[in-house]
Write a protein that holds these residues in place. Sequence first.
Motif, PDB file in Angstrom:
ATOM      1  N   THR A   2       0.941  -1.295  -0.094  1.00 48.06           N
ATOM      2  CA  THR A   2      -0.025  -0.018  -0.029  1.00 48.06           C
ATOM      3  C   THR A   2       0.859   1.279  -0.136  1.00 48.06           C
ATOM      4  OG1 THR A   2      -0.177   0.016   2.436  1.00 48.06           O
ATOM      5  CG2 THR A   2      -1.973  -1.267   1.133  1.00 48.06           C
ATOM      6  N   ASP A  12       0.337   1.545  -7.864  1.00 46.67           N
ATOM      7  CA  ASP A  12       0.042   0.263  -7.318  1.00 46.67           C
ATOM      8  C   ASP A  12       0.724  -0.755  -7.541  1.00 46.67           C
ATOM      9  OD1 ASP A  12      -1.129   0.108  -9.639  1.00 46.67           O
ATOM     10  OD2 ASP A  12      -3.121  -0.577  -8.943  1.00 46.67           O
ATOM     11  N   ARG A  15       2.586   4.512  -1.386  1.00 45.70           N
ATOM     12  CA  ARG A  15       2.643   5.107  -2.271  1.00 45.70           C
ATOM     13  C   ARG A  15       3.435   6.284  -2.346  1.00 45.70           C
ATOM     14  NH1 ARG A  15       0.638   1.499  -3.545  1.00 45.70           N
ATOM     15  NH2 ARG A  15      -1.632   0.986  -4.138  1.00 45.70           N
TER      16      ARG A  15
END
Length: 204
Positions: free
Chosen positions: A94, A113, A96
């Motif tokens: 997760t 992603d 980013r």
Amino acid sequence: MVVGGCDVGSATGKAMVLKDGEITSYVIIPSTIKPEVTARTAMDEALKKAGLASIEDLDYIVGTGYGRLKVPFANENVSEITCHARGAHWLCLTVRTVVDIGGQDCKVMSLDDKGKVMEFVMNDKCAAGTGRFFEAMARTLDCGLEGLSLLSLQAKSAATITSQYSVFAESEVITLVNEGVDLADIVAGLHNSIAGRLNSMVRK
């Protein structure tokens, strides 16, 4: 499959061995004057910790970091920006945003992603906010790197550090010391200044 990675940075050399996607061993050592020596020493230590006899036991090796072109045994050289992104994604799907405070520069990366770098910003114009800057401040304040963290936590009122460049920031710190400002407040001010600069990079 057994693979290795070697990151030759300006301050430290890192090496890692993975077997079938799992970390087998890793080491972090101070960088030497010669990147080739740093790379060889770090990888040899990682191999030893992994119970491997030699580099020939690795199926593939990637070199990265400031001295990545000087890793003589690497099959491939990849920028540290790409490696940071892939590594962060591997550790946590997760993620980013990745912030890297290196020995000589700072980088902030935005990932998709799949762990691919979408964009990045880099502060390589000045050493302020880098590992070398922290080391210089630790020497100036005679407290060591760990002391910087401990002092900062004891601050009552963080001093204001306005200089954006390391040389001027160091001069500003010396002035504050001579004025009798508490060391803990000075260190907290340094951390606030650096955090503010990184925050600006992240927002970009």
